[in-house]
Design a protein around this motif. Structure first.
Motif, PDB file in Angstrom:
ATOM      1  N   GLU A 153      13.546  -7.129  -0.268  1.00  0.00           N
ATOM      2  CA  GLU A 153      12.983  -8.253  -1.014  1.00  0.00           C
ATOM      3  C   GLU A 153      11.514  -8.502  -0.693  1.00  0.00           C
ATOM      4  O   GLU A 153      10.799  -9.104  -1.494  1.00  0.00           O
ATOM      5  CB  GLU A 153      13.795  -9.527  -0.727  1.00  0.00           C
ATOM      6  N   SER A 154      11.056  -8.045   0.462  1.00  0.00           N
ATOM      7  CA  SER A 154       9.660  -8.299   0.842  1.00  0.00           C
ATOM      8  C   SER A 154       8.739  -7.145   0.508  1.00  0.00           C
ATOM      9  O   SER A 154       7.545  -7.215   0.785  1.00  0.00           O
ATOM     10  CB  SER A 154       9.582  -8.595   2.346  1.00  0.00           C
ATOM     11  N   ASP A 155       9.246  -6.086  -0.097  1.00  0.00           N
ATOM     12  CA  ASP A 155       8.435  -4.897  -0.324  1.00  0.00           C
ATOM     13  C   ASP A 155       7.240  -5.195  -1.235  1.00  0.00           C
ATOM     14  O   ASP A 155       6.113  -4.784  -0.946  1.00  0.00           O
ATOM     15  CB  ASP A 155       9.290  -3.784  -0.931  1.00  0.00           C
ATOM     16  N   ALA A 156       7.467  -5.914  -2.334  1.00  0.00           N
ATOM     17  CA  ALA A 156       6.370  -6.203  -3.263  1.00  0.00           C
ATOM     18  C   ALA A 156       5.330  -7.113  -2.618  1.00  0.00           C
ATOM     19  O   ALA A 156       4.116  -6.890  -2.764  1.00  0.00           O
ATOM     20  CB  ALA A 156       6.926  -6.845  -4.535  1.00  0.00           C
ATOM     21  N   GLN A 157       5.790  -8.135  -1.896  1.00  0.00           N
ATOM     22  CA  GLN A 157       4.852  -9.030  -1.225  1.00  0.00           C
ATOM     23  C   GLN A 157       4.066  -8.293  -0.157  1.00  0.00           C
ATOM     24  O   GLN A 157       2.874  -8.536   0.040  1.00  0.00           O
ATOM     25  CB  GLN A 157       5.615 -10.205  -0.617  1.00  0.00           C
ATOM     26  N   LEU A 158       4.723  -7.378   0.512  1.00  0.00           N
ATOM     27  CA  LEU A 158       4.066  -6.570   1.537  1.00  0.00           C
ATOM     28  C   LEU A 158       2.950  -5.728   0.953  1.00  0.00           C
ATOM     29  O   LEU A 158       1.836  -5.685   1.479  1.00  0.00           O
ATOM     30  CB  LEU A 158       5.092  -5.674   2.210  1.00  0.00           C
ATOM     31  N   LYS A 159       3.229  -5.040  -0.145  1.00  0.00           N
ATOM     32  CA  LYS A 159       2.215  -4.187  -0.757  1.00  0.00           C
ATOM     33  C   LYS A 159       1.027  -5.016  -1.238  1.00  0.00           C
ATOM     34  O   LYS A 159      -0.128  -4.616  -1.096  1.00  0.00           O
ATOM     35  CB  LYS A 159       2.827  -3.398  -1.906  1.00  0.00           C
ATOM     36  N   ALA A 160       1.304  -6.182  -1.830  1.00  0.00           N
ATOM     37  CA  ALA A 160       0.215  -7.037  -2.300  1.00  0.00           C
ATOM     38  C   ALA A 160      -0.648  -7.514  -1.137  1.00  0.00           C
ATOM     39  O   ALA A 160      -1.860  -7.705  -1.290  1.00  0.00           O
ATOM     40  CB  ALA A 160       0.782  -8.234  -3.058  1.00  0.00           C
ATOM     41  N   LEU A 161      -0.038  -7.695   0.026  1.00  0.00           N
ATOM     42  CA  LEU A 161      -0.765  -8.214   1.186  1.00  0.00           C
ATOM     43  C   LEU A 161      -1.592  -7.150   1.878  1.00  0.00           C
ATOM     44  O   LEU A 161      -2.753  -7.397   2.259  1.00  0.00           O
ATOM     45  CB  LEU A 161       0.229  -8.823   2.181  1.00  0.00           C
ATOM     46  N   LEU A 162      -1.036  -5.944   2.043  1.00  0.00           N
ATOM     47  CA  LEU A 162      -1.650  -4.968   2.935  1.00  0.00           C
ATOM     48  C   LEU A 162      -2.237  -3.754   2.243  1.00  0.00           C
ATOM     49  O   LEU A 162      -3.057  -3.056   2.841  1.00  0.00           O
ATOM     50  CB  LEU A 162      -0.623  -4.496   3.978  1.00  0.00           C
ATOM     51  N   ASP A 163      -1.825  -3.439   1.024  1.00  0.00           N
ATOM     52  CA  ASP A 163      -2.383  -2.274   0.352  1.00  0.00           C
ATOM     53  C   ASP A 163      -3.878  -2.488   0.125  1.00  0.00           C
ATOM     54  O   ASP A 163      -4.303  -3.512  -0.415  1.00  0.00           O
ATOM     55  CB  ASP A 163      -1.688  -2.029  -0.985  1.00  0.00           C
ATOM     56  N   GLY A 164      -4.655  -1.532   0.515  1.00  0.00           N
ATOM     57  CA  GLY A 164      -6.090  -1.616   0.341  1.00  0.00           C
ATOM     58  C   GLY A 164      -6.812  -2.371   1.433  1.00  0.00           C
ATOM     59  O   GLY A 164      -8.041  -2.468   1.397  1.00  0.00           O
ATOM     60  N   ALA A 165      -6.069  -2.927   2.392  1.00  0.00           N
ATOM     61  CA  ALA A 165      -6.715  -3.655   3.485  1.00  0.00           C
ATOM     62  C   ALA A 165      -7.471  -2.673   4.374  1.00  0.00           C
ATOM     63  O   ALA A 165      -6.962  -1.596   4.700  1.00  0.00           O
ATOM     64  CB  ALA A 165      -5.683  -4.421   4.297  1.00  0.00           C
ATOM     65  N   ALA A 166      -8.687  -3.029   4.767  1.00  0.00           N
ATOM     66  CA  ALA A 166      -9.474  -2.160   5.641  1.00  0.00           C
ATOM     67  C   ALA A 166      -8.803  -1.992   6.995  1.00  0.00           C
ATOM     68  O   ALA A 166      -8.854  -0.920   7.596  1.00  0.00           O
ATOM     69  CB  ALA A 166     -10.886  -2.725   5.814  1.00  0.00           C
ATOM     70  N   ASP A 167      -8.154  -3.045   7.483  1.00  0.00           N
ATOM     71  CA  ASP A 167      -7.450  -3.005   8.772  1.00  0.00           C
ATOM     72  C   ASP A 167      -6.117  -3.721   8.580  1.00  0.00           C
ATOM     73  O   ASP A 167      -6.030  -4.937   8.770  1.00  0.00           O
ATOM     74  CB  ASP A 167      -8.287  -3.686   9.851  1.00  0.00           C
ATOM     75  N   PRO A 168      -5.052  -3.006   8.169  1.00  0.00           N
ATOM     76  CA  PRO A 168      -3.773  -3.671   7.904  1.00  0.00           C
ATOM     77  C   PRO A 168      -3.237  -4.443   9.101  1.00  0.00           C
ATOM     78  O   PRO A 168      -2.646  -5.507   8.930  1.00  0.00           O
ATOM     79  CB  PRO A 168      -2.842  -2.506   7.519  1.00  0.00           C
ATOM     80  N   TYR A 169      -3.436  -3.900  10.311  1.00  0.00           N
ATOM     81  CA  TYR A 169      -2.941  -4.607  11.495  1.00  0.00           C
ATOM     82  C   TYR A 169      -3.600  -5.976  11.619  1.00  0.00           C
ATOM     83  O   TYR A 169      -2.927  -6.992  11.825  1.00  0.00           O
ATOM     84  CB  TYR A 169      -3.214  -3.776  12.755  1.00  0.00           C
ATOM     85  N   ALA A 170      -4.926  -6.028  11.503  1.00  0.00           N
ATOM     86  CA  ALA A 170      -5.641  -7.300  11.632  1.00  0.00           C
ATOM     87  C   ALA A 170      -5.290  -8.245  10.485  1.00  0.00           C
ATOM     88  O   ALA A 170      -5.191  -9.461  10.685  1.00  0.00           O
ATOM     89  CB  ALA A 170      -7.143  -7.057  11.665  1.00  0.00           C
ATOM     90  N   THR A 171      -5.081  -7.700   9.286  1.00  0.00           N
ATOM     91  CA  THR A 171      -4.702  -8.544   8.143  1.00  0.00           C
ATOM     92  C   THR A 171      -3.348  -9.185   8.382  1.00  0.00           C
ATOM     93  O   THR A 171      -3.159 -10.394   8.160  1.00  0.00           O
ATOM     94  CB  THR A 171      -4.675  -7.699   6.863  1.00  0.00           C
ATOM     95  N   LEU A 172      -2.381  -8.396   8.827  1.00  0.00           N
ATOM     96  CA  LEU A 172      -1.050  -8.927   9.084  1.00  0.00           C
ATOM     97  C   LEU A 172      -1.091  -9.977  10.192  1.00  0.00           C
ATOM     98  O   LEU A 172      -0.452 -11.031  10.090  1.00  0.00           O
ATOM     99  CB  LEU A 172      -0.099  -7.792   9.456  1.00  0.00           C
ATOM    100  N   ARG A 173      -1.848  -9.704  11.244  1.00  0.00           N
ATOM    101  CA  ARG A 173      -1.962 -10.656  12.351  1.00  0.00           C
ATOM    102  C   ARG A 173      -2.551 -11.978  11.873  1.00  0.00           C
ATOM    103  O   ARG A 173      -2.042 -13.054  12.207  1.00  0.00           O
ATOM    104  CB  ARG A 173      -2.831 -10.050  13.455  1.00  0.00           C
TER     105      ARG A 173
END
Length: 350
Positions: A251-271
């Motif tokens: 259920e979180s797959d779409a929200q995950l992609k919208a949040l982190l796809d294309g992020a320069a630093d996915p780890y820092a974005t998620l944090r």
């Protein structure tokens, strides 16, 4: 005695240059005095004004050798900078890479295999049952936070779904104006002033803080210690954790992609998103009605599954735009979007 025309600092710098004691600068010996000029008289020596220090150095392409260092300072590296609130960043990034690799190779394929085999109504019923089992934990933390009105609503929701909802299989309380609300011991500790502690990322658990990680374990012991069988048995805990984690991953797959796809630093974005989301949840637990979490609970009201093959066709794209390619999951962004469960913003537990 005559007076110096330059500033005191210029004279000191000139003397240090002559002795080679200024580090990082090119040491240049002053040019020898011309031999053709006559020797100065005693009066000239007394009244003469020495040339500025910059004039003693030969031309080297710059007006002032002091302003032209021969070495360049090393730019700061990633390891030189410590992010506030994340003193374990090196460890956390390593765990994040491990987590994303395991998710890409194992967990995401298994989750979507589970989705393909188990129909959505069945998945929703299983999810409702496990969510209903968490309501006593939510109720307990409502009381600990001295919020009696919310505790009454939580108890009413549990009562309706446990009876008319067939043990929680159906979420009838939501239709009666009693939606599911997450709460847990992490919010209780935060309400009474316990700080979050360092940020921590662990494989299969996702982002957390020291406070929320310990509080989540305390929440997990409520039912096994207060009721016992079957909640204290691995035969119940392992399937519950596995099924809940698979459902959350889907259920979180779409929200995950919208949040982190294309992020320069996915780890820092998620944090960043996790910590901001938890701050909003803590503010709400402290009674700030204006506080709203940044992320929606992907299991609160999941989106319907897409139409099966043979269903309505998707509208065509505009002719002026080239056909869009299917976007695969980013290799650096597989962990599901954070979700409030049991009072803490977590990824999943498998």
């Amino acid at each position: 005695m005559g007076s110096f025309s330059g500033t005191g600092s210029e004279v000191v710098i000139a003397l240090m240059l002559a002795s080679g004691k200024v580090t990082g600068q090119e040491v240049v010996a002053p040019a020898p005095p011309p031999t053709t000029l006559p020797a100065p008289t005693a009066v000239q020596t007394e009244n003469a004004t020495p040339a500025p220090a910059s004039a003693l150095a030969p031309a080297t392409g710059t007006a002032n050798p002091v302003a032209a260092p021969t070495t360049i300072a090393r730019p700061p590296q990633r390891g030189d900078v410590r992010t506030k609130g994340d003193p374990l960043e090196g460890f956390n990034r390593a765990m994040y890479r491990l987590h994303t690799g395991l998710d890409r190779a194992i967990f995401r394929p298994v989750a979507f295999g589970y989705k393909a085999v188990v129909p959505k109504p069945v998945r929703s019923g299983i999810r409702n049952i496990f969510n209903n089992l968490l309501e006593p934990i939510v109720f307990l933390n409502d009381l600990l936070q001295l919020r009696p009105k919310r505790a009454v609503k939580t108890f009413a929701r549990f009562l309706i779904n446990s009876t008319a909802g067939i043990g929680g299989l159906l979420d009838l309380a939501k239709d009666d104006g009693l939606p599911r609300r997450a709460n847990g011991f992490g919010n209780t500790l935060a309400r009474y002033g316990v700080g979050p502690g360092p940020y921590i990322f662990l494989p299969f658990f996702g982002p957390s803080t020291l406070r929320d990680l310990a509080a989540g374990q305390a929440d997990g012991f409520v039912l096994p210690l207060s009721i016992g069988n079957p909640f204290d048995r691995l035969e119940f805990q392992l399937p519950r954790g596995g099924v809940t984690g698979l459902d959350l991953r889907i259920e979180s797959d779409a929200q995950l992609k919208a949040l982190l796809d294309g992020a320069a630093d996915p780890y820092a974005t998620l944090r960043s998103v996790y910590l901001q989301n938890r701050a909003a949840e803590v503010a709400d637990a402290r009674g700030d009605a204006a506080a709203q979490p940044l992320l929606d609970d992907p299991l609160a009201d999941p989106e319907p599954d897409p139409e099966p093959d043979g269903g309505p066709a998707a509208p065509p794209q505009a002719p002026s735009e080239p056909p869009a390619e299917a976007t695969p999951a980013s290799p650096d962004a597989p962990p599901p979007a954070p979700q409030a469960m049991g009072g803490e913003c977590s990824i999943y537990v498998a």
